[in-house]
Design a protein around this motif. Structure first.
Motif, PDB file in Angstrom:
ATOM      1  N   GLU A  59       5.823 -13.002  30.781  1.00 55.42           N
ATOM      2  CA  GLU A  59       4.699 -13.922  30.720  1.00 55.42           C
ATOM      3  C   GLU A  59       4.261 -14.335  32.116  1.00 55.42           C
ATOM      4  OE1 GLU A  59       5.942 -18.226  29.860  1.00 55.42           O
ATOM      5  OE2 GLU A  59       7.504 -17.064  28.842  1.00 55.42           O
ATOM      6  N   ILE A  60       3.009 -14.734  32.243  1.00 59.15           N
ATOM      7  CA  ILE A  60       2.500 -15.262  33.503  1.00 59.15           C
ATOM      8  C   ILE A  60       2.527 -16.781  33.402  1.00 59.15           C
ATOM      9  CG2 ILE A  60       0.524 -15.380  35.052  1.00 59.15           C
ATOM     10  CD1 ILE A  60      -0.291 -12.625  34.136  1.00 59.15           C
ATOM     11  N   ALA A  61       3.529 -17.379  34.025  1.00 57.79           N
ATOM     12  CA  ALA A  61       3.711 -18.829  33.964  1.00 57.79           C
ATOM     13  C   ALA A  61       3.241 -19.465  35.269  1.00 57.79           C
ATOM     14  CB  ALA A  61       5.184 -19.161  33.714  1.00 57.79           C
ATOM     15  N   TRP A  62       2.231 -20.329  35.168  1.00 54.56           N
ATOM     16  CA  TRP A  62       1.726 -20.999  36.373  1.00 54.56           C
ATOM     17  C   TRP A  62       2.810 -21.876  37.001  1.00 54.56           C
ATOM     18  CZ3 TRP A  62      -2.469 -19.465  38.748  1.00 54.56           C
ATOM     19  CH2 TRP A  62      -3.455 -18.790  38.024  1.00 54.56           C
ATOM     20  N   SER A  63       3.695 -22.413  36.168  1.00 56.34           N
ATOM     21  CA  SER A  63       4.771 -23.251  36.693  1.00 56.34           C
ATOM     22  C   SER A  63       5.687 -22.465  37.627  1.00 56.34           C
ATOM     23  CB  SER A  63       5.584 -23.836  35.531  1.00 56.34           C
ATOM     24  OG  SER A  63       6.118 -22.804  34.714  1.00 56.34           O
ATOM     25  N   TYR A  64       5.810 -21.180  37.382  1.00 51.34           N
ATOM     26  CA  TYR A  64       6.637 -20.300  38.214  1.00 51.34           C
ATOM     27  C   TYR A  64       6.088 -20.247  39.637  1.00 51.34           C
ATOM     28  CZ  TYR A  64       8.586 -15.720  39.658  1.00 51.34           C
ATOM     29  OH  TYR A  64       9.213 -14.698  40.324  1.00 51.34           O
ATOM     30  N   TRP A  65       4.792 -20.014  39.747  1.00 50.11           N
ATOM     31  CA  TRP A  65       4.170 -19.964  41.072  1.00 50.11           C
ATOM     32  C   TRP A  65       4.138 -21.338  41.730  1.00 50.11           C
ATOM     33  CZ3 TRP A  65      -0.191 -16.474  38.831  1.00 50.11           C
ATOM     34  CH2 TRP A  65       0.220 -15.141  38.856  1.00 50.11           C
ATOM     35  N   LEU A  66       3.887 -22.378  40.927  1.00 49.36           N
ATOM     36  CA  LEU A  66       3.854 -23.727  41.484  1.00 49.36           C
ATOM     37  C   LEU A  66       5.214 -24.115  42.061  1.00 49.36           C
ATOM     38  CD1 LEU A  66       1.745 -25.598  38.770  1.00 49.36           C
ATOM     39  CD2 LEU A  66       1.046 -25.061  41.117  1.00 49.36           C
ATOM     40  N   ALA A  67       6.281 -23.745  41.364  1.00 46.64           N
ATOM     41  CA  ALA A  67       7.626 -24.065  41.842  1.00 46.64           C
ATOM     42  C   ALA A  67       7.912 -23.352  43.164  1.00 46.64           C
ATOM     43  CB  ALA A  67       8.667 -23.678  40.797  1.00 46.64           C
ATOM     44  N   TYR A  68       7.604 -22.047  43.215  1.00 50.78           N
ATOM     45  CA  TYR A  68       7.917 -21.304  44.443  1.00 50.78           C
ATOM     46  C   TYR A  68       7.072 -21.777  45.620  1.00 50.78           C
ATOM     47  CZ  TYR A  68       8.701 -17.841  47.934  1.00 50.78           C
ATOM     48  OH  TYR A  68       9.026 -17.251  49.130  1.00 50.78           O
ATOM     49  N   PHE A  69       5.775 -21.839  45.436  1.00 55.47           N
ATOM     50  CA  PHE A  69       4.901 -22.185  46.554  1.00 55.47           C
ATOM     51  C   PHE A  69       4.947 -23.675  46.882  1.00 55.47           C
ATOM     52  CE2 PHE A  69       3.041 -18.094  45.240  1.00 55.47           C
ATOM     53  CZ  PHE A  69       3.165 -17.427  46.455  1.00 55.47           C
ATOM     54  N   GLY A  70       5.388 -24.496  45.932  1.00 53.74           N
ATOM     55  CA  GLY A  70       5.649 -25.892  46.259  1.00 53.74           C
ATOM     56  C   GLY A  70       6.781 -26.004  47.268  1.00 53.74           C
ATOM     57  N   GLY A  71       7.844 -25.224  47.051  1.00 59.63           N
ATOM     58  CA  GLY A  71       8.950 -25.191  48.018  1.00 59.63           C
ATOM     59  C   GLY A  71       8.533 -24.587  49.343  1.00 59.63           C
ATOM     60  N   ALA A  72       7.731 -23.520  49.277  1.00 62.60           N
ATOM     61  CA  ALA A  72       7.264 -22.875  50.504  1.00 62.60           C
ATOM     62  C   ALA A  72       6.396 -23.828  51.313  1.00 62.60           C
ATOM     63  CB  ALA A  72       6.488 -21.601  50.161  1.00 62.60           C
ATOM     64  N   GLY A  73       5.500 -24.546  50.639  1.00 65.44           N
ATOM     65  CA  GLY A  73       4.631 -25.493  51.337  1.00 65.44           C
ATOM     66  C   GLY A  73       5.411 -26.612  51.992  1.00 65.44           C
ATOM     67  N   PHE A  74       6.446 -27.109  51.294  1.00 60.51           N
ATOM     68  CA  PHE A  74       7.267 -28.185  51.856  1.00 60.51           C
ATOM     69  C   PHE A  74       8.021 -27.702  53.092  1.00 60.51           C
ATOM     70  CE2 PHE A  74      11.154 -30.694  52.218  1.00 60.51           C
ATOM     71  CZ  PHE A  74      10.653 -31.992  52.163  1.00 60.51           C
TER      72      PHE A  74
END
Length: 309
Positions: A59-74
């Protein structure tokens, strides 16, 4: 023991590649050629072959990308703020510090490690993240660095698009996703060729990375390199782990892949970007080396936290 079994072959091959380069068994020309082969042929074949494999779904889960790039942005923000406080580092240098603290070594270390740890369950989320990671991270870094120039916005976007279209990894992802969407499954000689190149990808990538480490000098700026390495190996995956497992909802394999993806050492692209803009090359090179040397221990720790030990 499972964590050790996963890590030892991967970082053992890197060590062998480094030793071969140091002792002269592999020349710089061989190392460069091997790296070009991995980027241009082996990994693209692995990507296309994996994405078009029958039964590979997810599945394409937006939460998956948000979790990864949220950490990357921080992690990027922390790296840039730390750089701003250091004497003599300007805006461009601060951006490169942040980029190095959040840019994972996906092709050389991430792909073999994650596929070894999660197998088929991790293949789809891994390549799904790769499809977004490369254009978003490189594009954002390039855009920020060139934002202070006098080039029109349209010219910057056109230049970025041209860079991505010339990248074999990005092109392979586009081809693989397109083939998957329309239901094209390679067979016969085409599949045999893809398989033949795919099986060489991990070993060649790790040998090339190890041989390339000979060129980097960790003592150039050891304190700064250790800060960047700490942000990359600890802070980045920690934030992703918190978001993926405790904030957002997603399949367990997706959360584990995102965390392990974030736990990879500083990517070679950070060094290439520093060379391109002639800024902070020594610090970024030292960060690549320091994070790669520390990664076996931190990766084992993350594998244990993720329950893959």
């Amino acid at each position: 023991m499972n964590a050790v079994t996963i890590i030892v072959p991967i970082f053992g091959i890197i060590l062998i590649g480094w030793a071969a380069a140091v002792t002269g068994l592999l020349s710089d020309r061989v190392s460069d050629g091997l790296s070009e082969y991995v980027f241009a042929i082996a990994v693209p074949a692995l990507i296309i072959g994996t994405l078009t494999r029958p039964g590979l779904t997810g599945e394409i889960a937006w939460s998956y990308w948000l979790a990864y790039f949220g950490g990357a942005g921080f992690s990027w923000l922390c790296g840039s703020l730390v750089a701003w406080r250091r004497h003599g580092i300007g805006r461009q240098g601060a951006i490169l510090h942040g980029f190095a603290a959040s840019q994972s070594n996906t092709i050389f270390v991430g792909v073999p490690t994650i596929l070894q740890a999660y197998g088929e369950a991790g293949a789809y989320p891994l390549f799904l993240l790769l499809a977004v990671h490369l254009p978003l991270m490189m594009g954002f870094a390039t855009f920020l660095i060139e934002a202070e120039g006098d080039r029109p916005l349209l010219h910057r976007l056109r230049s970025l698009a041209w860079v991505l279209l010339r990248n074999p990894i990005f092109v392979a992802l586009v081809i693989g996703i397109a083939m998957k969407t329309v239901g094209i499954v390679p067979g016969g000689p085409v599949k045999a060729l893809l398989d033949a190149f795919s099986v060489t990808a991990s070993t060649c990538a790790l040998v090339a990375l190890g041989a390339g480490l000979k060129r980097y000098r960790v003592l150039f700026d050891l304190p700064g390199a250790l800060v960047v390495a700490g942000l990359k190996l600890v802070v980045h995956p920690l934030i992703v782990w918190l978001l993926a497992f405790h904030v957002f909802a997603m399949p367990a394999a997706y959360a584990g892949v995102a965390t392990l993806f974030a736990a990879m050492p500083v990517g070679i692209n950070a060094y290439l970007l520093a060379v391109r803009y002639k800024s902070e090359t020594g610090l970024v090179a030292a960060s690549v080396l320091a994070s790669t040397l520390l990664a076996p221990a931190t990766t084992i720790a993350w594998l244990m936290i993720l329950g893959r030990a």
